[in-house]
Design a protein around this motif. Structure first.
Motif, PDB file in Angstrom:
ATOM      1  N   UNK A  64       0.040  -0.768 -12.587  1.00  0.00           N
ATOM      2  CA  UNK A  64      -1.020  -1.696 -12.164  1.00  0.00           C
ATOM      3  C   UNK A  64      -1.131  -1.826 -10.648  1.00  0.00           C
ATOM      4  N   UNK A  65      -0.201  -1.269  -9.913  1.00  0.00           N
ATOM      5  CA  UNK A  65      -0.109  -1.522  -8.472  1.00  0.00           C
ATOM      6  C   UNK A  65      -1.153  -0.758  -7.665  1.00  0.00           C
ATOM      7  N   UNK A  66      -1.560  -1.379  -6.578  1.00  0.00           N
ATOM      8  CA  UNK A  66      -2.407  -0.723  -5.590  1.00  0.00           C
ATOM      9  C   UNK A  66      -1.544   0.324  -4.872  1.00  0.00           C
ATOM     10  N   UNK A  67      -2.190   1.357  -4.290  1.00  0.00           N
ATOM     11  CA  UNK A  67      -1.410   2.462  -3.696  1.00  0.00           C
ATOM     12  C   UNK A  67      -0.281   2.055  -2.753  1.00  0.00           C
ATOM     13  N   UNK A  68      -0.519   1.161  -1.802  1.00  0.00           N
ATOM     14  CA  UNK A  68       0.538   0.762  -0.870  1.00  0.00           C
ATOM     15  C   UNK A  68       1.717   0.117  -1.568  1.00  0.00           C
TER      16      UNK A  68
END
Length: 186
Positions: free
Chosen positions: A41-45
């Protein structure tokens, strides 16, 4: 008799405490499972940070000596010496044959040495021991693509994407391989 019993209890307590303090740190599977869930679920950074935490957990063999051999192998890879890396990682595998991360790292060393067959075998073992290792999967996908096994490589990159959707380069690899299979020019 009372003195002997008291001495025995103190000795046992000391041994249990020393074992607890020096017990090896094993990868925490519950933590890894939680991190893998977050990774999806995480954003790229944020995903990169989570992936680093997962890698850190996977690098815990349960033995400080094996962890040191893994670290030395990884350091040798980073400094451009895959031969030395393979030596350190082989030593780790010899003493800890269920340490998936050592196989994954040695596969990288073998690949850099041009030893594709042994690299594939180490990736196979690494993935048998840890099927969620997205780095080993990605490496396997790269090798399959280089071998011209486009459909198989695509399937592997899709597995990487399922585990680590924002893994750098995976979406591009999937797109490239899909276009190749459709006969489109790259």
């Amino acid at each position: 008799m009372m003195l002997r019993t008291s001495h025995f209890k103190c000795t046992v307590t000391a041994l249990l405490l020393s074992w607890g303090i020096s017990a090896p740190v094993l990868a925490d599977q519950a933590r890894i499972d939680d991190l893998l869930g977050q990774l999806k679920e995480a954003e790229p950074g944020m995903a990169e940070r989570i992936a680093t935490e997962i890698q850190s957990e996977w690098s815990k063999s349960g033995s400080p000596a094996m962890d040191l051999l893994l670290r030395r192998g990884q350091d040798a890879l980073e400094s451009g010496d895959p031969g030395l890396a393979a030596e350190h990682l082989t030593a780790a595998i010899d003493h800890a044959p269920n340490f998936a991360e050592a196989y994954s790292a040695r596969a990288n060393a073998y690949y850099r040495l041009g030893l594709v067959g042994p690299a594939i075998e180490d990736l196979r073992v690494a993935l048998l021991l840890n099927p969620q290792n997205f780095y080993a999967l990605r490496g396997f996908g790269v090798v399959l693509e280089e071998m011209g096994r486009t459909e198989d490589a695509l399937a592997i990159f899709r597995q990487v994407h399922d585990i680590y959707p924002s893994e750098p380069g995976t979406a591009e690899a999937i797109d490239r391989l899909e276009r190749m299979l459709e006969g489109q020019a790259l």
